[in-house]
Structure formats: structure tokens, C-alpha cells
Design a protein around this motif. Structure first.
Motif, PDB file in Angstrom:
ATOM      1  N   ASN A  28     -38.993 -87.813 -21.404  1.00 11.91           N
ATOM      2  CA  ASN A  28     -38.111 -88.198 -22.509  1.00 11.91           C
ATOM      3  C   ASN A  28     -38.814 -88.882 -23.683  1.00 11.91           C
ATOM      4  O   ASN A  28     -38.154 -89.444 -24.555  1.00 11.91           O
ATOM      5  N   THR A  29     -40.147 -88.840 -23.749  1.00  5.02           N
ATOM      6  CA  THR A  29     -40.840 -89.475 -24.861  1.00  5.02           C
ATOM      7  C   THR A  29     -41.929 -88.556 -25.414  1.00  5.02           C
ATOM      8  O   THR A  29     -42.525 -87.782 -24.668  1.00  5.02           O
ATOM      9  N   VAL A  30     -42.148 -88.647 -26.728  1.00  3.19           N
ATOM     10  CA  VAL A  30     -43.173 -87.822 -27.366  1.00  3.19           C
ATOM     11  C   VAL A  30     -43.671 -88.527 -28.621  1.00  3.19           C
ATOM     12  O   VAL A  30     -42.903 -89.160 -29.351  1.00  3.19           O
ATOM     13  N   LEU A  31     -44.995 -88.458 -28.846  1.00  5.77           N
ATOM     14  CA  LEU A  31     -45.635 -89.025 -30.033  1.00  5.77           C
ATOM     15  C   LEU A  31     -46.089 -87.884 -30.925  1.00  5.77           C
ATOM     16  O   LEU A  31     -46.710 -86.935 -30.450  1.00  5.77           O
ATOM     17  N   TYR A  32     -45.783 -87.985 -32.236  1.00  6.04           N
ATOM     18  CA  TYR A  32     -46.250 -86.933 -33.144  1.00  6.04           C
ATOM     19  C   TYR A  32     -46.752 -87.532 -34.461  1.00  6.04           C
ATOM     20  O   TYR A  32     -46.038 -88.204 -35.165  1.00  6.04           O
ATOM     21  N   PRO A  33     -48.028 -87.261 -34.758  1.00  5.72           N
ATOM     22  CA  PRO A  33     -48.652 -87.761 -35.980  1.00  5.72           C
ATOM     23  C   PRO A  33     -48.647 -86.705 -37.078  1.00  5.72           C
ATOM     24  O   PRO A  33     -48.344 -85.530 -36.847  1.00  5.72           O
ATOM     25  N   SER A  34     -49.003 -87.130 -38.306  1.00  2.53           N
ATOM     26  CA  SER A  34     -49.149 -86.196 -39.419  1.00  2.53           C
ATOM     27  C   SER A  34     -50.102 -86.798 -40.444  1.00  2.53           C
ATOM     28  O   SER A  34     -50.254 -88.018 -40.535  1.00  2.53           O
ATOM     29  N   VAL A  35     -50.760 -85.926 -41.217  1.00  4.79           N
ATOM     30  CA  VAL A  35     -51.674 -86.357 -42.256  1.00  4.79           C
ATOM     31  C   VAL A  35     -51.661 -85.320 -43.379  1.00  4.79           C
ATOM     32  O   VAL A  35     -51.527 -84.122 -43.121  1.00  4.79           O
ATOM     33  N   SER A  36     -51.744 -85.785 -44.615  1.00  8.78           N
ATOM     34  CA  SER A  36     -51.796 -84.860 -45.754  1.00  8.78           C
ATOM     35  C   SER A  36     -52.697 -85.449 -46.831  1.00  8.78           C
ATOM     36  O   SER A  36     -52.835 -86.672 -46.959  1.00  8.78           O
ATOM     37  N   VAL A  37     -53.334 -84.576 -47.602  1.00 11.20           N
ATOM     38  CA  VAL A  37     -54.201 -84.984 -48.690  1.00 11.20           C
ATOM     39  C   VAL A  37     -53.912 -84.094 -49.893  1.00 11.20           C
ATOM     40  O   VAL A  37     -53.607 -82.904 -49.734  1.00 11.20           O
ATOM     41  N   SER A  38     -53.945 -84.656 -51.085  1.00 10.49           N
ATOM     42  CA  SER A  38     -53.709 -83.884 -52.296  1.00 10.49           C
ATOM     43  C   SER A  38     -54.698 -84.307 -53.378  1.00 10.49           C
ATOM     44  O   SER A  38     -55.104 -85.470 -53.459  1.00 10.49           O
ATOM     45  N   PHE A  39     -55.071 -83.325 -54.209  1.00  7.76           N
ATOM     46  CA  PHE A  39     -56.040 -83.545 -55.278  1.00  7.76           C
ATOM     47  C   PHE A  39     -55.489 -82.917 -56.554  1.00  7.76           C
ATOM     48  O   PHE A  39     -55.026 -81.769 -56.542  1.00  7.76           O
ATOM     49  N   ILE A  40     -55.512 -83.692 -57.657  1.00  9.39           N
ATOM     50  CA  ILE A  40     -54.969 -83.231 -58.934  1.00  9.39           C
ATOM     51  C   ILE A  40     -56.118 -83.046 -59.927  1.00  9.39           C
ATOM     52  O   ILE A  40     -56.563 -84.018 -60.567  1.00  9.39           O
ATOM     53  N   PRO A  41     -56.663 -81.835 -60.038  1.00  7.66           N
ATOM     54  CA  PRO A  41     -57.804 -81.599 -60.933  1.00  7.66           C
ATOM     55  C   PRO A  41     -57.510 -81.945 -62.392  1.00  7.66           C
ATOM     56  O   PRO A  41     -58.401 -82.391 -63.116  1.00  7.66           O
ATOM     57  N   THR A  42     -56.269 -81.731 -62.838  1.00  8.50           N
ATOM     58  CA  THR A  42     -55.945 -81.992 -64.240  1.00  8.50           C
ATOM     59  C   THR A  42     -55.936 -83.477 -64.567  1.00  8.50           C
ATOM     60  O   THR A  42     -55.999 -83.859 -65.737  1.00  8.50           O
ATOM     61  N   SER A  43     -55.840 -84.344 -63.550  1.00 10.95           N
ATOM     62  CA  SER A  43     -55.990 -85.780 -63.768  1.00 10.95           C
ATOM     63  C   SER A  43     -57.438 -86.222 -63.588  1.00 10.95           C
ATOM     64  O   SER A  43     -57.895 -87.179 -64.214  1.00 10.95           O
ATOM     65  N   PHE A  44     -58.162 -85.500 -62.725  1.00  5.52           N
ATOM     66  CA  PHE A  44     -59.577 -85.806 -62.490  1.00  5.52           C
ATOM     67  C   PHE A  44     -60.424 -85.470 -63.715  1.00  5.52           C
ATOM     68  O   PHE A  44     -61.309 -86.220 -64.105  1.00  5.52           O
ATOM     69  N   ALA A  45     -60.137 -84.315 -64.319  1.00  8.73           N
ATOM     70  CA  ALA A  45     -60.888 -83.892 -65.512  1.00  8.73           C
ATOM     71  C   ALA A  45     -59.887 -83.373 -66.530  1.00  8.73           C
ATOM     72  O   ALA A  45     -59.478 -82.209 -66.483  1.00  8.73           O
ATOM     73  N   GLU A  46     -59.441 -84.243 -67.398  1.00  5.32           N
ATOM     74  CA  GLU A  46     -58.402 -83.880 -68.356  1.00  5.32           C
ATOM     75  C   GLU A  46     -58.823 -82.756 -69.289  1.00  5.32           C
ATOM     76  O   GLU A  46     -57.978 -82.116 -69.917  1.00  5.32           O
ATOM     77  N   SER A  47     -60.119 -82.496 -69.370  1.00  7.03           N
ATOM     78  CA  SER A  47     -60.608 -81.434 -70.259  1.00  7.03           C
ATOM     79  C   SER A  47     -60.156 -80.054 -69.830  1.00  7.03           C
ATOM     80  O   SER A  47     -60.153 -79.110 -70.637  1.00  7.03           O
ATOM     81  N   ILE A  48     -59.758 -79.897 -68.539  1.00 14.99           N
ATOM     82  CA  ILE A  48     -59.331 -78.564 -68.091  1.00 14.99           C
ATOM     83  C   ILE A  48     -57.878 -78.287 -68.461  1.00 14.99           C
ATOM     84  O   ILE A  48     -57.394 -77.176 -68.295  1.00 14.99           O
ATOM     85  N   GLN A  49     -57.168 -79.338 -68.949  1.00 15.45           N
ATOM     86  CA  GLN A  49     -55.813 -79.114 -69.403  1.00 15.45           C
ATOM     87  C   GLN A  49     -55.826 -78.410 -70.758  1.00 15.45           C
ATOM     88  O   GLN A  49     -56.727 -78.604 -71.568  1.00 15.45           O
TER      89      GLN A  49
END
Length: 443
Positions: A28-49
Motif C-alpha cells: 500500500n505504499t509507493v515513492l515516486y520522484p521526478s526531475v526536470s531541466v530547462s534552458f532558454i537560449p534567447t535569454s542566454f544570448a539575446e543576440s539570437i532574438q
């Protein structure tokens, strides 16, 4: 836990543990994890906008979750009726009965894990585009398993091993005409979804699991290892080693009564298109849907075609005799003539199930709505804060592309109800067409 770095790199980590009162203590018990990562190139290098690429986000994630069954599935139940009937002397008779569902004390929660990669973009300052690819695994999938009535029960819930679903999802939102001075606006949105699911593993000792109540001699949905969930199994035309159809001494096709895969009810892909037009308080929107593929076992279509109610592209001549393509049991070409009645009834009615399988590709006008939003000038003279009226219609039109037009067949028809059943029609009426009118007001 959420972490961010300079508005262009983000990390999210989470974990959850659940306890379920609907399962036995050992499971009757269960453990469940999660992980996510995101990258925004247009904020990293505004020149590509620029005027073409306005925003870009790359994301990846791995998530898990769990589901538990509804109550009273781990134990067999008794039904108690304190007042079952009254005898001629006025004595009240109570009764006990065993439930139809067999309890499964070994039932476990199903665990779902998914890895997904995606792109979110804004282009030309008017197009929002989201794309995702995913691979989802469900372990210990909880599903109903039909039992032979000789067991004293008709079903039980089981964990059937592992199910994989992988696919592609695309969503877009396009401002074709932005708001003009006269208030005109035209927006177009939609989505595309292609999914493939496969049973990777079944419960120990099971070759297949019947997912729905079956009608003797008719097709049913099954879980079969290595195949799509809900695959259609039924009888087929008997074939020889060369794959030729075999007829009996009466000139009719012989049937192979061993349940065999005859179709997959899952669509290859689906899509929708939603136009939206606004002008001076008037808003008109619609939703068009398209389903590509997905087999349907339809006794409605088979009955109408077999009885000659619907004329196919090659209508049966009721006064003619026919020779079915195939060979006799000794391997020689079939030369036994049968009547038109035999063709209609033995091919579509009472014949092998595979002859009643149809492709379910469908175009559908799912919804149309017309609304009017009263202006602020008008509302200011009333006690309302907002006021609108709407007319709507649902399921207004559909076209099953691979069914004869005279059938006007609705591929949403289902004889198995809500649950694991799909793609099976035992003379079922079409889905309802609905109209509505509404008034929305705030004070």
C-alpha cells in the motif's frame, strides 16, 4: 525544490510518497520522484532574438507517478439483503450472496514513469509552437481481467506487467490577423498527436488477457504481449499454407475459430484545428478533428451491407449466383456457386469476424460556438459587470472516410462503454448531437 540561474537555466526536483487504504498493507505504499531541466537560449544570448525567432525554450524531464485501484478490489465481498422477500406468512427472509468480482490481495499500485523532451518557441511575433516527444512506461498496470463464469466470478483486477507508450505531440497558436482598428481578429490553433503503445510484459502465466466482457463468436479487446493495448482478437477466414482463403463443400468460407489478431483500434494519429474570429463583440469559433486509422469491428455496418440495405461500390445482385475467391480444401480453385443471400449473410453476417473490420479514419466537426459580448457602454447602464450570450453545437457533422456514405456511420459508437473497450460496435446508435444556449453575467 526549484533552482534557477540568471533567468535562462532552471532545475526542478521533487519526490512524493503515497499510502493507499484501498490496498493491502504489504503493497500500500509507493515513492515516486521526478526531475526536470530547462534552458532558454534567447535569454542566454539575446543576440539570437530577432523578427523570426522571438523566444526559444529547450526542456527535458523525467517524472514518475502512481495510481491505486478503487476500494473493495483486494477482497471478495458478500452482498447482504436484510429484506430479500416476504413469505406467505409475512415472515421477512434475509439473504447473503457472493459478489461477482474476485478479490485480489496481491494487487499493487501501478507506477508510471515518463521521459520527455520538448521545445517551446515563438516565431514571427505571432506563432507559438510547442513540440514534445515522450516515452512513458506503466508498470503493474491495473486493469480488469475477465474470468470464466465457471470460477464463480466474472472479473478480477490484476497488475498486467508493463505497458509502453511513446509518441509525438505538437501544438500551435497562430495570430493570422491581429486586432485591427475595427476590432477584427483571426486566430488559428490546433494540435497533432501520434502515439504508439505496446504491452511489453503480461501477468505471469498469461498469454493474453480479455479486457472486456465478450460476446460468444464476436470480436473482443485483449492485452497481448508485444501488441498494442486493446488489440482486437476474433475469428478469421481459414487459409492454406500459401495464404489462400479456403471454402468448404458448401462454397462458403471456412472459419479459423482460434482467436487471432484482426485489428488495432488505436488510431495512428489524431489532429484538431480550431479557428477563432472576433469582431466588435462577436466571437465565432469551431473545432475540426481528424482521426487517422484505428480499426473498428462494426456489426452495424456488416448487418446493413449484408442485408442489402446499403448499396456498396459493388452491390450484390440478388438474382445472381457467386463464386467466392479462394480454393477448396483439396487445394483446387473454388468453383462452387452460392446464392446472393449466402454471399451477404455468410460474408458479413455470421461469417468470420475479420470480414467486419473497417478502417476508422474520420473527419468531425466537433463543436461550433457563436458568442456576443456586450460592450462596456451598454453594460454601464445595467447592474452587470460583464454580460454575454452564446449559441453552441456539439458533434454537428462527421464523415467516416472508409465506410460507405449511405451508412452515415459514427466511429465514436461503442458497445463496450467507458473503460478498456474500444473499436467494437454491436449495432450501436450514433453519438448524440447537442445544441446549447447560455447567458453569462457577473455583478
Amino acid at each position: 525544490m526549484d533552482l534557477g540561474y540568471k533567468d535562462y537555466l532552471f532545475l526542478n526536483v521533487a519526490a512524493r510518497n503515497d499510502w493507499y487504504s484501498t490496498l493491502e498493507e504489504d503493497n500500500n505504499t509507493v515513492l515516486y520522484p521526478s526531475v526536470s531541466v530547462s534552458f532558454i537560449p534567447t535569454s542566454f544570448a539575446e543576440s539570437i532574438q530577432g523578427n523570426i525567432l522571438n523566444y526559444l525554450k529547450l526542456r527535458a524531464g523525467y517524472g514518475t507517478s502512481a495510481n491505486a485501484p478503487l476500494p473493495f478490489n483486494t477482497r471478495s465481498l458478500l452482498g447482504i439483503n436484510a429484506r430479500d422477500f416476504v413469505d406467505i406468512n409475512g415472515t421477512t427472509i434475509s439473504s447473503n450472496s457472493v459478489g461477482n468480482r474476485l478479490g485480489n490481495p496481491d494487487l499493487k499500485p501501478e507506477r508510471i514513469s515518463e521521459i520527455e523532451f520538448g521545445i517551446d518557441a515563438r516565431l514571427f511575433k505571432r506563432l507559438n509552437l510547442n513540440l514534445s516527444v515522450y516515452d512513458k512506461r506503466t508498470n503493474d498496470l491495473i486493469t480488469d481481467r475477465t474470468l470464466d463464469d465457471a470460477t464463480g466470478f466474472d472479473s478480477t483486477q490484476v497488475n498486467i506487467g508493463e505497458l509502453q507508450s511513446k509518441g509525438l505531440e505538437v501544438e500551435f497558436d497562430l495570430n493570422i490577423i491581429k486586432t485591427l482598428e475595427d476590432g477584427f481578429k483571426f486566430n488559428l490553433s490546433g494540435n497533432f498527436n501520434a502515439n504508439e503503445n505496446t504491452i511489453l510484459d503480461l501477468a505471469e502465466g498469461a498469454d493474453n488477457i480479455l479486457l472486456t466482457q465478450a460476446v460468444i463468436g464476436e470480436t473482443a479487446n485483449y492485452a497481448v504481449e508485444g501488441e498494442a493495448y486493446g488489440i482486437l482478437l476474433g475469428t478469421t477466414v481459414l487459409r492454406n499454407e500459401e495464404g489462400q482463403k479456403v471454402v468448404g463443400n458448401n462454397g462458403r468460407y471456412l472459419a479459423n475459430n482460434t482467436p487471432t489478431i484482426i485489428g488495432d483500434p488505436n488510431p495512428d494519429w489524431t489532429s484538431s484545428l480550431i479557428p477563432n474570429i472576433s469582431y466588435k463583440g462577436i466571437q465565432l469559433s469551431a473545432q475540426l478533428q481528424y482521426r487517422h486509422g484505428g480499426d473498428i469491428y462494426s456489426t452495424t455496418a456488416a448487418s446493413l451491407i449484408g442485408r442489402g440495405v446499403v448499396a456498396t461500390d459493388n452491390p450484390i445482385c440478388r438474382e445472381c449466383n457467386y463464386i467466392l475467391p479462394g480454393v477448396k480444401q483439396d487445394g483446387t480453385p473454388n468453383d462452387i456457386a452460392i446464392t446472393a443471400t449466402n454471399v451477404g449473410f455468410q460474408t458479413y453476417l455470421g461469417g468470420p469476424n475479420e470480414l467486419s473490420i473497417f478502417d476508422g479514419s474520420t473527419i468531425r466537426l466537433q463543436e461550433v460556438a457563436l458568442s456576443y459580448y456586450f460592450s462596456d457602454t451598454f453594460i454601464s447602464k445595467t447592474p452587470f459587470g460583464n454580460l454575454s450570450i452564446s449559441l453552441s453545437g456539439n458533434n454537428l457533422w462527421y464523415k467516416a472516410l472508409n465506410f460507405h456514405g449511405d451508412l452515415n456511420y459514427d466511429t465514436n459508437a461503442s458497445s463496450t462503454g467507458v473503460g478498456n473497450g474500444q473499436g467494437i460496435d454491436f449495432i450501436t446508435g450514433p453519438s448524440a448531437r447537442r445544441y446549447g444556449f447560455s447567458i453569462k453575467a457577473t455583478f
